[in-house]
Every structure is written in C-alpha cells, then in structure tokens.
Design a protein around this motif. Structure first.
Motif, PDB file in Angstrom:
ATOM      1  N   GLY A 174       9.733 -10.452  -1.232  1.00  0.00           N
ATOM      2  CA  GLY A 174       9.067  -9.249  -0.782  1.00  0.00           C
ATOM      3  C   GLY A 174       9.510  -8.930   0.641  1.00  0.00           C
ATOM      4  O   GLY A 174      10.263  -9.696   1.253  1.00  0.00           O
ATOM      5  N   ASP A 175       9.037  -7.811   1.167  1.00  0.00           N
ATOM      6  CA  ASP A 175       9.344  -7.520   2.572  1.00  0.00           C
ATOM      7  C   ASP A 175       8.284  -8.125   3.484  1.00  0.00           C
ATOM      8  O   ASP A 175       8.602  -8.686   4.534  1.00  0.00           O
ATOM      9  CB  ASP A 175       9.557  -6.021   2.820  1.00  0.00           C
ATOM     10  CG  ASP A 175       8.453  -5.141   2.234  1.00  0.00           C
ATOM     11  OD1 ASP A 175       7.475  -5.676   1.662  1.00  0.00           O
ATOM     12  OD2 ASP A 175       8.570  -3.907   2.347  1.00  0.00           O
ATOM     13  N   GLY A 176       7.027  -8.105   3.056  1.00  0.00           N
ATOM     14  CA  GLY A 176       5.998  -8.802   3.827  1.00  0.00           C
ATOM     15  C   GLY A 176       6.299 -10.291   3.897  1.00  0.00           C
ATOM     16  O   GLY A 176       6.050 -10.949   4.904  1.00  0.00           O
ATOM     17  N   GLU A 177       6.864 -10.803   2.817  1.00  0.00           N
ATOM     18  CA  GLU A 177       7.219 -12.232   2.738  1.00  0.00           C
ATOM     19  C   GLU A 177       8.147 -12.660   3.876  1.00  0.00           C
ATOM     20  O   GLU A 177       8.174 -13.829   4.263  1.00  0.00           O
ATOM     21  CB  GLU A 177       7.891 -12.499   1.377  1.00  0.00           C
ATOM     22  CG  GLU A 177       8.186 -13.954   1.100  1.00  0.00           C
ATOM     23  CD  GLU A 177       8.803 -14.185  -0.280  1.00  0.00           C
ATOM     24  OE1 GLU A 177       8.991 -13.217  -1.034  1.00  0.00           O
ATOM     25  OE2 GLU A 177       9.095 -15.353  -0.588  1.00  0.00           O
ATOM     26  N   ILE A 221      15.736  -7.902  -1.421  1.00  0.00           N
ATOM     27  CA  ILE A 221      14.467  -7.691  -0.728  1.00  0.00           C
ATOM     28  C   ILE A 221      13.793  -6.447  -1.295  1.00  0.00           C
ATOM     29  O   ILE A 221      14.353  -5.351  -1.233  1.00  0.00           O
ATOM     30  CB  ILE A 221      14.693  -7.556   0.794  1.00  0.00           C
ATOM     31  CG1 ILE A 221      15.265  -8.882   1.328  1.00  0.00           C
ATOM     32  CG2 ILE A 221      13.380  -7.205   1.504  1.00  0.00           C
ATOM     33  CD1 ILE A 221      15.878  -8.777   2.690  1.00  0.00           C
ATOM     34  N   ASP A 222      12.639  -6.657  -1.876  1.00  0.00           N
ATOM     35  CA  ASP A 222      11.850  -5.552  -2.423  1.00  0.00           C
ATOM     36  C   ASP A 222      11.119  -4.907  -1.249  1.00  0.00           C
ATOM     37  O   ASP A 222      10.029  -5.326  -0.865  1.00  0.00           O
ATOM     38  CB  ASP A 222      10.863  -6.111  -3.464  1.00  0.00           C
ATOM     39  CG  ASP A 222      10.033  -5.011  -4.115  1.00  0.00           C
ATOM     40  OD1 ASP A 222      10.041  -3.870  -3.594  1.00  0.00           O
ATOM     41  OD2 ASP A 222       9.366  -5.309  -5.118  1.00  0.00           O
ATOM     42  N   HIS A 223      11.749  -3.870  -0.680  1.00  0.00           N
ATOM     43  CA  HIS A 223      11.249  -3.292   0.565  1.00  0.00           C
ATOM     44  C   HIS A 223      10.318  -2.115   0.253  1.00  0.00           C
ATOM     45  O   HIS A 223      10.721  -0.955   0.320  1.00  0.00           O
ATOM     46  CB  HIS A 223      12.450  -2.850   1.413  1.00  0.00           C
ATOM     47  CG  HIS A 223      12.097  -2.427   2.805  1.00  0.00           C
ATOM     48  ND1 HIS A 223      10.903  -2.748   3.418  1.00  0.00           N
ATOM     49  CD2 HIS A 223      12.784  -1.692   3.717  1.00  0.00           C
ATOM     50  CE1 HIS A 223      10.880  -2.236   4.634  1.00  0.00           C
ATOM     51  NE2 HIS A 223      12.007  -1.581   4.828  1.00  0.00           N
ATOM     52  N   ASN A 224       9.090  -2.441  -0.090  1.00  0.00           N
ATOM     53  CA  ASN A 224       8.124  -1.386  -0.416  1.00  0.00           C
ATOM     54  C   ASN A 224       7.221  -1.050   0.772  1.00  0.00           C
ATOM     55  O   ASN A 224       6.270  -0.296   0.640  1.00  0.00           O
ATOM     56  CB  ASN A 224       7.296  -1.763  -1.660  1.00  0.00           C
ATOM     57  CG  ASN A 224       6.573  -3.092  -1.486  1.00  0.00           C
ATOM     58  OD1 ASN A 224       6.295  -3.517  -0.369  1.00  0.00           O
ATOM     59  ND2 ASN A 224       6.263  -3.749  -2.592  1.00  0.00           N
ATOM     60  N   ARG A 225       7.544  -1.656   1.914  1.00  0.00           N
ATOM     61  CA  ARG A 225       6.875  -1.356   3.188  1.00  0.00           C
ATOM     62  C   ARG A 225       5.399  -1.752   3.207  1.00  0.00           C
ATOM     63  O   ARG A 225       4.666  -1.415   4.123  1.00  0.00           O
ATOM     64  CB  ARG A 225       7.004   0.149   3.555  1.00  0.00           C
ATOM     65  CG  ARG A 225       8.464   0.606   3.713  1.00  0.00           C
ATOM     66  CD  ARG A 225       8.574   2.107   3.946  1.00  0.00           C
ATOM     67  NE  ARG A 225       8.080   2.841   2.792  1.00  0.00           N
ATOM     68  CZ  ARG A 225       6.943   3.529   2.776  1.00  0.00           C
ATOM     69  NH1 ARG A 225       6.195   3.611   3.853  1.00  0.00           N
ATOM     70  NH2 ARG A 225       6.558   4.146   1.678  1.00  0.00           N
ATOM     71  N   ARG A 226       4.991  -2.480   2.177  1.00  0.00           N
ATOM     72  CA  ARG A 226       3.577  -2.842   2.113  1.00  0.00           C
ATOM     73  C   ARG A 226       3.427  -4.329   1.809  1.00  0.00           C
ATOM     74  O   ARG A 226       4.307  -4.937   1.221  1.00  0.00           O
ATOM     75  CB  ARG A 226       2.866  -2.041   1.016  1.00  0.00           C
ATOM     76  CG  ARG A 226       2.754  -0.586   1.360  1.00  0.00           C
ATOM     77  CD  ARG A 226       2.205   0.236   0.217  1.00  0.00           C
ATOM     78  NE  ARG A 226       2.182   1.643   0.622  1.00  0.00           N
ATOM     79  CZ  ARG A 226       1.209   2.186   1.348  1.00  0.00           C
ATOM     80  NH1 ARG A 226       0.167   1.461   1.705  1.00  0.00           N
ATOM     81  NH2 ARG A 226       1.271   3.446   1.706  1.00  0.00           N
ATOM     82  N   GLN A 227       2.320  -4.880   2.213  1.00  0.00           N
ATOM     83  CA  GLN A 227       1.978  -6.252   1.880  1.00  0.00           C
ATOM     84  C   GLN A 227       0.535  -6.269   1.402  1.00  0.00           C
ATOM     85  O   GLN A 227      -0.086  -5.202   1.305  1.00  0.00           O
ATOM     86  CB  GLN A 227       2.204  -7.178   3.069  1.00  0.00           C
ATOM     87  CG  GLN A 227       1.436  -6.827   4.336  1.00  0.00           C
ATOM     88  CD  GLN A 227       1.935  -7.626   5.527  1.00  0.00           C
ATOM     89  OE1 GLN A 227       2.687  -7.137   6.361  1.00  0.00           O
ATOM     90  NE2 GLN A 227       1.503  -8.879   5.613  1.00  0.00           N
ATOM     91  N   SER A 228       0.012  -7.435   1.121  1.00  0.00           N
ATOM     92  CA  SER A 228      -1.325  -7.527   0.523  1.00  0.00           C
ATOM     93  C   SER A 228      -2.362  -6.721   1.292  1.00  0.00           C
ATOM     94  O   SER A 228      -3.145  -5.977   0.711  1.00  0.00           O
ATOM     95  CB  SER A 228      -1.750  -9.003   0.448  1.00  0.00           C
ATOM     96  OG  SER A 228      -3.041  -9.121  -0.066  1.00  0.00           O
TER      97      SER A 228
HETATM   98 MG   LIG Z   1       6.004  -5.595   0.140  1.00  0.00          MG
END
Ligand SMILES: [Mg+2]
Lengths: 271, 312
Positions: A144-147, A172-179
């Motif tokens: 992930g990107d947060g990862e 890298i799954d760059h969805n600009r968001r994390q949990s």
């Molecule tokens: Mg993410």
C-alpha cells in the motif's frame, strides 16, 4: 484488454460477494488493487503453473498489503489454484482463506503477510534467494502507500538496492489513503518517488486501473536493471461509485441495499 | 578455568554445516563479525547475505530465503533478534513454520557484561518460548555451541540458539556430544534437591553441588540445554524422588527455564520449585563475576538458597 477488464469486473463481484457472505473484510483496499492483480495473474506477467503452484521456477507474488487478500483469493480461485468451492469460506473457522494471507495453509499464497511492511522484506529475501539459486524467476511485491510509513520498508529497500535485485518489482497501490484517512492527514506528506529514488530504486508510474498503462510499466520494469518500483495511481474502493475515495469503506460491510447496488454497478459494465 | 568464544563457535558450526549443505545461508544485519564469520564470508561469498543494520528486515528476509528452499541462519544479539525483530520472528518465521535458524549473542547479563542492559538478552528465552513452534536451545560452552550450531540445521522449522559474549567459560570436555532435546546430569550425590540449569552458570552450579554434598545434602544437577520442547520423559526421571527443585539461569526469573520447569512440575509432579536468575529487574554494566555477585548467581548464593529451601 477487454478480457482483462471483464476479469477485473468478475473479480470485484467475487470480492463483494465473499465479504458480504462473512460480513467482514477489506473492500476498499481490495478494489484499488484489482487491476494490478488482474494484470499480474491474467495479463501474462506472472510465470506460474496453476497445476503446480509450488513449481520451483515460478515467479513469486507477495501481497505485502495483506489486508487486500479477498482480491488475491478471488484471483487464485479464478486461476484454478484454489477450488471454486472454497469461495465462501473467507474468514471462516477451518478455512484456508484466512483473514490475512497464510502461505502455509493456502495454495498459491507465497508469503504470510498482513503485518505491514513485512511482505516487502520477505520479497527481498526471495529475490536474493532466487539469485543465489541462479533462478531467473522474478518477484513482485504489492504494497500500500500508507504501508510505506513502516520502517521495515526502508530497511528492505536499502538491502534491495545493495544487492542489485533487478528481479524485484515493487508495486505500490497509491490510493492516497490509509486506514485512518488521507495519508497527508494521518501519516504526513509522502513524496514517494523522491524517497524511492533516494534509495536508488528505479521508479515508474502508471494509472493503476488502466491495463495498457499497467502492462507497459510492468514490461519496462523487467529491463530497468535495478530493483524497480511501479507507483500505481489508484482510487480506493474503485469500481463502485459510493465506495470510491470514501474512506469508511476501508473495512466496512455493505448493507443489503448497498450490496445490491454494488452488484448492479458491477453487472456487465466494465470499469 | 579456560575461556573460549561461543560466538566464534557459531561460525565453526555453520562452517561444519556448509561443508555438507550448500543451501545454508548466513544472514547478517551488520552482525557477521559478532560471530567472527570472516572465513564464511571469504569461503562462501554466495552463502552470505548482508542486510545492513536492519534486524526486522533481516528476520523477514530470512523468511523469504527459506521460502525458496534455502536454510538461512540469522545472527544478531539476543536482545535485538527477540525484541526488535520479535514480530517478524513470530509472524514471518514461526507462524509459517519456516526453516530459519536464529542465533542470539549476549544471552544473559554476564554475556552482555560491560555493554549494559540495552545489549544484554535478559528476556529472550521467555519471549521465544511463548511463540509456538520455535525450538529453543541454550548450550553451555563453546564446544557445545559449535555442535549445536551444526545440529540445529537438522531440526525442522525455526530454532533459536542462545550464545554468549565471546569470553565464555569452558565446561564440558571437547569430545562431549550435543544432542538436541537431551538433558544431561553433571552431578549426582542424592535426591534432596535437583538443580536444573542452562548456559554459562553450570560451573558455579557444580561447585555449589560439591559444597552441598560436603554438608551432607544429596543433590543432583542437570543441564537442560534444549529449553523447548522440554524432554518430558527425562524431566520426569530427574524429578522422580527429588525433594525440591532449584532452577539456575542467567535470565529473568520470569519466562525462562525456571518458568518452564515450574509449569512442568505443577502439571506433572507438584513440589517446591525455587527459581534463581535475574529477579525481575534490569542488571547493569560490569564483569561477569561482579554481575553474578551483585545479582545473586554465585556458588554461595546457590548453596544458601538450597539450605534455606530444605529448612523451610
Ligand atoms: Mg493506501
């Protein structure tokens, strides 16, 4: 490309059904990775033998963002590595489809992941191990990107670069968001490309939902001569409009109405 | 008393293993020199993976190497292998049951000696012992470590091997074998008390036994180098007819062999057990002798504890 789009549509339906069945699991993170997984497993990228998942010359795929495993299980079911009959055993007692990937229990799962960052470091070990064994297999790790906030990520990247692991491709799954929300709000600013390049990782970028762009980047990654990261720009929850960029769907179970609406959106329409 | 390096002995054991098995790989987080592994690096450059200072990534990468069919041995300090990389040890190595061997140096306060608490492995055994599937071995001198380091590659799945400072007292004669899972009696004058011990405290246990015997107390001393899994059959044999039990180890009294023996005795043959070790506190810098004196692990401490135990 039409076939891949169709496959991604089917996989999203599978994931939604599986999560709805057990009323647990991560939809948003699974959907943002859906085209990446489809390209790897059905776009001719991973060199695998579905009849022999332990074939020693296979390529390896490590789902470092292990919470997106419904997407991985759906892909492994449609490749035939996991029997279709196990589809609705996700997160059940006595199931092989654990809440996070389990390499010991589940055929086709290459690494036990979920604790963020560990998968990439395991992938580095695999890439190095395959070189020691003089194999030409490649290793793909999806984070992930947060990862990327995890310290172990940067330890692993330092080692990947030190060992010139040109057989390692980091997606890298760059969805600009994390949990907890937007990365910029939770983890702080993250100049991903600049940081990766400072760690001597070759960087490519693509639209993580566009197959031709994804496959081009994955092809280019093979010839970079260095460990390569493909930064895939994605949308969390992609494919169902009310889930897209709506962070509550990180791990939320649809109501019966939301499930019907979601399935309808995934009915014969390619995303 | 002669002194040898249990750390160097690890390298020798790995070299012994490499002679017959080229899938053995030394994984280092800038820790190869901890075990003086220069000759492994020179003779087997392909079998050496330097990860840089990165215990967590080194542990997880070891899992990745093992998943390809290699036999990684990750060497670090006990405190960092089991605490900093604990989560990777559990989730990436032990849970999938991968064939990764982990060596922890500076196991115990005496082994960490002047480095101080931050570099002394005081809880390492307790930590790895609570994780399912890890074989836990703590040999007692360099000759034993070399043989254990060779033998651990024949144990399927994860193994944790505890070693010392590099200035470790010899105890056993050089031709003594090391068989994983076996216990070994090294003193026997009776059954008033049975003492279980592991690691670098065996010599003071032995001399305490001599003193106790002179005082008319029958005592049996047993080395338990494989702390997990405990050899239950042999433990029952040692405990049979014993009046009371003492466990001596250079480890926190919580979690180590003392806890393992207490659990075993409670389950199987309840009797009084006294645990001697670091009394749930941090130690400090010092020489091994000074540390054992201050924290209560000398021959005299063991004698006093045994006499008091029999008076109670
Ligand atoms: Mg993410």
């Amino acid at each position: 490309m039409t076939e891949l789009k169709e496959m991604a549509r089917l996989l999203r339906r599978d994931v939604l059904e599986m999560v709805m069945d057990i009323k647990d699991g991560h939809l948003g993170p699974s959907f943002s990775s859906m085209e990446i997984l489809t390209a790897l497993y059905f776009g001719g990228v991973l060199n695998l033998d579905p009849d022999n998942p332990d074939w020693e010359d296979r390529d390896r795929f490590v789902l470092s963002k292990g919470h997106a495993c419904p997407a991985l299980y759906a892909a492994l079911i449609r490749t035939g590595v996991i029997p279709e009959t196990e589809k609705f055993t996700l997160r059940y007692l006595n199931s092989r489809l654990q809440g996070h990937p389990d390499m010991y229990k589940t055929p086709g799962v290459e690494a036990t992941t979920g604790p963020l960052g560990n998968g990439l470091a395991m992938a580095v070990g695999m890439a190095k191990g395959l070189k020691i064994l003089k194999k030409s297999s490649r290793v793909y790790a999806l984070t992930g990107d947060g990862e990327l906030q995890e310290g172990i990520i940067w330890e692993a990247l330092t080692a990947a670069s030190r060992h010139s692991l040109d057989n390692l491709c980091i997606l890298i799954d760059h969805n600009r968001r994390q949990s907890g929300g937007l990365i910029s709000d939770v983890g702080g600013s993250m100049p991903i490309r600049e940081k990766l390049e400072a760690f001597q990782i070759s960087c490519l970028e693509c639209d993580g939902h566009d197959f031709s762009d994804l496959l081009r980047a994955l092809k280019d990654a093979e010839s970079s001569g260095k460990p390569t990261a493909v930064i895939c720009h994605t949308v969390k929850g992609k494919g169902i409009d009310f889930m897209e960029d709506e962070n509550s769907w990180h791990k939320r179970v649809p109501t019966a109405e939301e499930f019907e609406a979601g399935m309808k959106q995934l009915e014969g329409v390619t995303v | 008393m002669s002194i040898s390096s249990t750390r160097r002995a690890v390298s020798e054991g790995i070299l012994d293993a490499l002679e017959v098995d080229k899938s053995v790989v030394l994984v280092s987080s800038d820790s190869a020199l901890v075990i003086k592994a220069q000759d492994i690096i020179e003779e087997y450059p392909e079998n050496y993976v330097e990860m840089g200072i990165s215990e967590q990534a080194a542990m997880a990468a070891s899992a990745g190497l093992a998943s390809c069919g290699l036999k990684p041995v990750y060497v670090s300090y006990a405190v960092f292998a089991t605490l900093r990389a604990c989560e990777q040890f559990r989730n990436a190595v032990a849970y999938p049951g991968l064939d990764v061997k982990v060596v922890g140096a500076n196991g115990g306060m005496a082994s960490g000696e002047r480095e101080g608490v931050t570099h002394q492995g005081l809880e390492d055994i307790g930590i790895v012992r609570t994780i399912p599937g890890i074989t836990v071995i703590s040999p007692s001198d360099a000759g034993q470590v070399r043989k254990a380091a060779r033998a651990m590659f024949d144990i399927p799945g994860p193994v944790y091997l505890r070693t010392g400072s590099g200035r470790d007292p010899d105890f056993w004669s050089e031709d003594t074998d090391f068989i994983p899972g076996k216990t070994r009696s090294f003193f026997d004058s009776g059954s008033d008390i049975v003492i279980f011990a592991h690691g670098f405290v065996l010599s003071q246990v032995k001399s305490a036994c001599e003193v106790l015997t002179e005082k008319g107390i029958g005592v049996k001393a047993v080395e338990v180098a494989t702390i997990k899994p405990l050899n239950e059959k042999e433990m029952l044999g040692h405990l049979h007819g014993a009046g009371a039990v003492i466990v001596v180890e250079d480890h926190n009294v919580i979690g180590g062999l003392g806890s393992a023996v207490t659990e075993f005795v409670c389950d199987n043959c309840p009797k009084k057990v006294v645990r001697m070790g670091l009394n749930d506190r941090f130690s400090e810098s010092g020489s091994p002798e000074e540390l054992y004196q201050k924290y209560g692990l000398t021959e005299k401490d063991i004698v006093e504890k045994a006499i008091k135990l029999l008076q109670d």
